[in-house]
Write a protein that holds these residues in place. Structure first.
Motif, PDB file in Angstrom:
ATOM      1  N   MET A   1       0.715  -1.195   0.002  1.00 44.38           N
ATOM      2  CA  MET A   1       0.061   0.131   0.017  1.00 44.38           C
ATOM      3  C   MET A   1       0.720   1.271   0.018  1.00 44.38           C
ATOM      4  O   MET A   1       1.764   1.508   0.819  1.00 44.38           O
ATOM      5  CB  MET A   1      -1.012   0.114   1.210  1.00 44.38           C
ATOM      6  N   LYS A   2       0.532   2.064  -0.986  1.00 42.79           N
ATOM      7  CA  LYS A   2       1.562   3.271  -1.198  1.00 42.79           C
ATOM      8  C   LYS A   2       1.082   4.530  -0.412  1.00 42.79           C
ATOM      9  O   LYS A   2      -0.420   4.682  -0.686  1.00 42.79           O
ATOM     10  CB  LYS A   2       1.669   3.661  -2.813  1.00 42.79           C
ATOM     11  N   THR A   3       1.728   5.046   0.304  1.00 42.45           N
ATOM     12  CA  THR A   3       1.463   6.331   1.220  1.00 42.45           C
ATOM     13  C   THR A   3       2.199   7.621   0.600  1.00 42.45           C
ATOM     14  O   THR A   3       3.192   7.750   0.085  1.00 42.45           O
ATOM     15  CB  THR A   3       2.077   6.062   2.576  1.00 42.45           C
ATOM     16  N   GLY A   4       1.205   8.576   0.490  1.00 35.55           N
ATOM     17  CA  GLY A   4       1.549   9.902   0.293  1.00 35.55           C
ATOM     18  C   GLY A   4       1.478  10.901   1.345  1.00 35.55           C
ATOM     19  O   GLY A   4       0.514  10.698   2.118  1.00 35.55           O
ATOM     20  N   VAL A   5       2.272  11.769   1.431  1.00 33.47           N
ATOM     21  CA  VAL A   5       2.306  12.758   2.346  1.00 33.47           C
ATOM     22  C   VAL A   5       2.165  14.118   1.741  1.00 33.47           C
ATOM     23  O   VAL A   5       3.063  14.447   1.032  1.00 33.47           O
ATOM     24  CB  VAL A   5       3.506  12.660   3.485  1.00 33.47           C
ATOM     25  N   PRO A  20      12.617  20.449   6.366  1.00 33.35           N
ATOM     26  CA  PRO A  20      13.418  19.517   7.434  1.00 33.35           C
ATOM     27  C   PRO A  20      12.569  18.423   7.565  1.00 33.35           C
ATOM     28  O   PRO A  20      13.214  17.171   7.552  1.00 33.35           O
ATOM     29  CB  PRO A  20      13.840  20.220   8.372  1.00 33.35           C
ATOM     30  N   PHE A  21      11.303  18.467   8.097  1.00 36.42           N
ATOM     31  CA  PHE A  21      10.581  17.326   8.284  1.00 36.42           C
ATOM     32  C   PHE A  21      10.211  16.335   7.005  1.00 36.42           C
ATOM     33  O   PHE A  21      10.233  15.104   7.034  1.00 36.42           O
ATOM     34  CB  PHE A  21       9.040  17.802   9.075  1.00 36.42           C
ATOM     35  N   ALA A  22      10.092  17.093   5.792  1.00 34.39           N
ATOM     36  CA  ALA A  22       9.691  16.319   4.543  1.00 34.39           C
ATOM     37  C   ALA A  22      10.945  15.500   4.284  1.00 34.39           C
ATOM     38  O   ALA A  22      10.894  14.198   4.039  1.00 34.39           O
ATOM     39  CB  ALA A  22       9.545  17.431   3.403  1.00 34.39           C
ATOM     40  N   GLU A  23      12.127  16.011   4.284  1.00 29.21           N
ATOM     41  CA  GLU A  23      13.241  15.298   4.106  1.00 29.21           C
ATOM     42  C   GLU A  23      13.589  14.222   5.321  1.00 29.21           C
ATOM     43  O   GLU A  23      14.038  13.072   4.719  1.00 29.21           O
ATOM     44  CB  GLU A  23      14.521  16.387   4.245  1.00 29.21           C
ATOM     45  N   TYR A  24      13.379  14.384   6.484  1.00 27.78           N
ATOM     46  CA  TYR A  24      13.276  13.339   7.304  1.00 27.78           C
ATOM     47  C   TYR A  24      12.345  12.118   6.972  1.00 27.78           C
ATOM     48  O   TYR A  24      12.769  10.841   7.014  1.00 27.78           O
ATOM     49  CB  TYR A  24      12.852  13.983   8.813  1.00 27.78           C
ATOM     50  N   ILE A  25      11.233  12.559   6.578  1.00 29.52           N
ATOM     51  CA  ILE A  25      10.266  11.493   6.212  1.00 29.52           C
ATOM     52  C   ILE A  25      10.741  10.693   4.965  1.00 29.52           C
ATOM     53  O   ILE A  25      10.578   9.248   4.866  1.00 29.52           O
ATOM     54  CB  ILE A  25       8.781  12.251   5.931  1.00 29.52           C
ATOM     55  N   GLU A  26      11.438  11.364   4.201  1.00 35.49           N
ATOM     56  CA  GLU A  26      11.874  10.658   2.911  1.00 35.49           C
ATOM     57  C   GLU A  26      13.028   9.787   3.150  1.00 35.49           C
ATOM     58  O   GLU A  26      13.095   8.794   2.414  1.00 35.49           O
ATOM     59  CB  GLU A  26      12.220  11.593   1.845  1.00 35.49           C
ATOM     60  N   GLU A  27      13.626  10.350   4.021  1.00 34.98           N
ATOM     61  CA  GLU A  27      15.014   9.446   4.518  1.00 34.98           C
ATOM     62  C   GLU A  27      14.395   8.243   5.172  1.00 34.98           C
ATOM     63  O   GLU A  27      15.322   7.123   4.988  1.00 34.98           O
ATOM     64  CB  GLU A  27      15.876  10.366   5.355  1.00 34.98           C
ATOM     65  N   LYS A  28      13.367   8.403   6.011  1.00 29.98           N
ATOM     66  CA  LYS A  28      13.002   7.150   6.715  1.00 29.98           C
ATOM     67  C   LYS A  28      11.904   6.166   6.209  1.00 29.98           C
ATOM     68  O   LYS A  28      11.729   5.061   6.705  1.00 29.98           O
ATOM     69  CB  LYS A  28      12.419   7.599   8.159  1.00 29.98           C
ATOM     70  N   THR A  29      11.465   6.668   5.236  1.00 30.84           N
ATOM     71  CA  THR A  29      10.180   5.907   4.520  1.00 30.84           C
ATOM     72  C   THR A  29      10.438   5.538   3.070  1.00 30.84           C
ATOM     73  O   THR A  29      11.347   6.424   2.339  1.00 30.84           O
ATOM     74  CB  THR A  29       9.019   6.443   4.733  1.00 30.84           C
ATOM     75  N   ASP A  30       9.540   5.119   2.135  1.00 28.59           N
ATOM     76  CA  ASP A  30       9.457   5.073   0.702  1.00 28.59           C
ATOM     77  C   ASP A  30       8.237   5.630   0.385  1.00 28.59           C
ATOM     78  O   ASP A  30       7.859   5.891  -0.741  1.00 28.59           O
ATOM     79  CB  ASP A  30       9.467   3.562   0.301  1.00 28.59           C
ATOM     80  N   TRP A  31       8.020   6.678   1.372  1.00 31.14           N
ATOM     81  CA  TRP A  31       6.502   7.520   0.882  1.00 31.14           C
ATOM     82  C   TRP A  31       6.652   8.522  -0.025  1.00 31.14           C
ATOM     83  O   TRP A  31       8.125   9.222  -0.227  1.00 31.14           O
ATOM     84  CB  TRP A  31       5.916   8.216   2.433  1.00 31.14           C
ATOM     85  N   LEU A  32       5.714   8.981  -0.845  1.00 34.91           N
ATOM     86  CA  LEU A  32       5.839  10.002  -1.767  1.00 34.91           C
ATOM     87  C   LEU A  32       5.369  11.624  -0.872  1.00 34.91           C
ATOM     88  O   LEU A  32       4.221  11.569  -0.421  1.00 34.91           O
ATOM     89  CB  LEU A  32       4.775   9.832  -2.979  1.00 34.91           C
ATOM     90  N   VAL A  33       6.402  12.309  -0.899  1.00 33.84           N
ATOM     91  CA  VAL A  33       6.119  13.506  -0.134  1.00 33.84           C
ATOM     92  C   VAL A  33       5.792  14.908  -1.270  1.00 33.84           C
ATOM     93  O   VAL A  33       6.561  14.951  -2.046  1.00 33.84           O
ATOM     94  CB  VAL A  33       7.067  13.891   0.864  1.00 33.84           C
ATOM     95  N   LYS A  34       4.728  15.684  -1.039  1.00 34.96           N
ATOM     96  CA  LYS A  34       4.627  16.766  -1.790  1.00 34.96           C
ATOM     97  C   LYS A  34       4.274  18.062  -1.190  1.00 34.96           C
ATOM     98  O   LYS A  34       3.680  17.905   0.012  1.00 34.96           O
ATOM     99  CB  LYS A  34       3.613  16.555  -2.656  1.00 34.96           C
ATOM    100  N   ILE A  35       5.047  19.190  -1.310  1.00 38.27           N
ATOM    101  CA  ILE A  35       4.720  20.366  -0.806  1.00 38.27           C
ATOM    102  C   ILE A  35       4.484  21.433  -1.993  1.00 38.27           C
ATOM    103  O   ILE A  35       5.392  22.125  -2.456  1.00 38.27           O
ATOM    104  CB  ILE A  35       5.892  20.750  -0.175  1.00 38.27           C
ATOM    105  N   LEU A  66      -1.930  14.190  -5.858  1.00 32.21           N
ATOM    106  CA  LEU A  66      -1.468  12.907  -4.905  1.00 32.21           C
ATOM    107  C   LEU A  66      -2.190  11.793  -5.002  1.00 32.21           C
ATOM    108  O   LEU A  66      -1.807  10.587  -4.751  1.00 32.21           O
ATOM    109  CB  LEU A  66      -1.154  13.650  -3.633  1.00 32.21           C
ATOM    110  N   LYS A  67      -3.564  11.884  -4.757  1.00 34.08           N
ATOM    111  CA  LYS A  67      -4.570  10.761  -4.349  1.00 34.08           C
ATOM    112  C   LYS A  67      -4.352   9.884  -5.694  1.00 34.08           C
ATOM    113  O   LYS A  67      -4.604   8.603  -5.552  1.00 34.08           O
ATOM    114  CB  LYS A  67      -5.797  11.160  -4.298  1.00 34.08           C
TER     115      LYS A  67
END
Length: 232
Positions: A1-5, A20-35, A66-67
């Motif tokens: 199940m793919k997670t997006g933030v 900084p929090f976006a980079e932390y999430i990307e480093e610790k997960t394989d989630w797709l982060v969009k700002i 993103l959805k």
């Protein structure tokens, strides 16, 4: 199940506020982060004739995009972005909500006076050029039309009556030294949410730009644990 933030920045701010929090999430997960950058915001401000609706619509379009790419979406909203995140969670199926320094109440007079005193002390000592907070607020004051501040308040008022309609899991992070949003704002949201699963994380050293707090690594880890949930 793919997670997006989806991460939403604050009024007169830009993606850097949550980077900084976006980079932390990307480093610790394989989630797709969009700002997304909200209209009139970003590196240089151009807020004239930009409406509350234009900001909410830009975030909504980013959410829809993103959805299409993921199975579940978590929204992280900073300051005014927290209000827009709540607005989106009222309208769409969102897995979880993270509210950082959410601007449901406006300026903490006591703390901003403390920050002005620090800036004044720096000025006396000839160090004002080294005070980043002073220059950030100076730029914002010079480049924020009164009409835009009114639009910001319209975002606040749009969401305010509906806190109890939010029932998804919510994590609130609030800095004890926030000079823009009073500490009581976090309790105010918490007490009025309809969510059964909700929590507040207090950052003792956190100022308004909470993603740059001295203790951000501590709360980054805590909040990511909340976002993962269920041992994902």
């Amino acid at each position: 199940m793919k997670t997006g933030v989806l991460m939403i920045h604050g009024f007169t701010g830009g993606p850097f506020e949550v980077q900084p929090f976006a980079e932390y999430i990307e480093e610790k997960t394989d989630w797709l982060v969009k700002i997304p950058t909200l209209p009139g915001h970003g590196g240089s401000l151009n807020l004239k004739n930009k409406s509350a609706e234009s900001w909410m619509m830009a975030a909504e379009l980013a959410l829809k995009e993103l959805k299409k790419q993921v199975d579940r979406v978590i929204i992280v909203g900073f300051s005014m972005g927290g209000l827009i995140a709540m607005y989106l969670a009222l309208r769409y199926k969102i897995e979880k909500l993270v509210l950082l320094s959410a601007a449901v109440k406006y300026i903490s007079a006591g703390q901003i006076l403390d920050e002005i005193r620090v800036a004044a002390t720096d000025a006396v000592k000839g160090r004002l050029a080294q005070n980043p907070l002073f220059h950030l607020y100076e730029y914002k004051l010079l480049n924020t039309p009164v009409s835009s501040a009114i639009e910001f308040l319209r975002v606040v008022k749009t969401v305010e009556p509906y806190y109890d309609k939010l029932t998804l899991p919510v994590c609130i992070v609030q800095g004890a030294k926030d000079g823009i949003v009073p500490v009581t704002a976090a309790e105010h949201i918490y007490n009025h949410l309809g969510s059964l699963e909700k929590e507040i994380y207090h950052s003792e050293n956190g100022k308004h730009l909470i993603c740059y707090s001295d203790d951000c690594d501590e709360w980054f880890g805590h909040v990511l644990g909340f976002m993962k949930g269920d041992g994902e």
